[in-house]
Design an enzyme around this catalytic site. Structure first.
Site, PDB file in Angstrom:
ATOM      1  N   ARG A  15     -24.865  -4.956 -17.875  1.00  0.00           N
ATOM      2  CA  ARG A  15     -24.130  -5.711 -18.899  1.00  0.00           C
ATOM      3  C   ARG A  15     -23.095  -4.821 -19.584  1.00  0.00           C
ATOM      4  NH1 ARG A  15     -28.611  -8.146 -22.580  1.00  0.00           N
ATOM      5  NH2 ARG A  15     -29.415  -6.080 -22.159  1.00  0.00           N
ATOM      6  N   ASN A  33     -28.425 -11.474 -19.360  1.00  0.00           N
ATOM      7  CA  ASN A  33     -29.552 -11.410 -18.435  1.00  0.00           C
ATOM      8  C   ASN A  33     -30.206 -12.785 -18.345  1.00  0.00           C
ATOM      9  OD1 ASN A  33     -29.284  -8.677 -17.936  1.00  0.00           O
ATOM     10  ND2 ASN A  33     -30.840  -8.072 -19.414  1.00  0.00           N
TER      11      ASN A  33
END
Length: 89
Positions: A15, A33
């Site tokens: 990320r 996620n």
């Protein structure tokens, strides 16, 4: 463009890698996620910039292993235009 990325993509800085590269390219959107271990990404920007980030996401950061990048949705004029690129929790 909305993407679903699978492989070893959680717990490896994916990320942060996505946010950093999107910021460098001026791409707007978000990354998060998913409960199944995948990562979902929304990217908005000029086509040439989207191609560049797609290439980066296909490799991911060093400890990641990207098995698949699926385009879930693609649209020319999204209903909601993002203002920045952010990590969604």
């Amino acid at each position: 463009m909305k993407l679903k990325i699978s492989g070893r993509v959680q717990g490896v800085g994916f990320r942060h890698f996505t946010r950093t590269n999107a910021g460098d390219l001026g791409i707007k959107g978000w990354v998060r996620n998913l409960d199944n271990g995948d990562v979902e990404v929304l990217i908005q920007g000029p086509e040439e910039k989207l191609k560049l980030i797609l290439d980066k996401l296909k490799s991911g950061p060093m400890p990641a292993r990207v098995d698949n990048v699926n385009i879930i949705e693609e649209t020319e004029n999204p209903d909601k235009k993002e203002k920045t690129f952010r990590v969604v929790h």
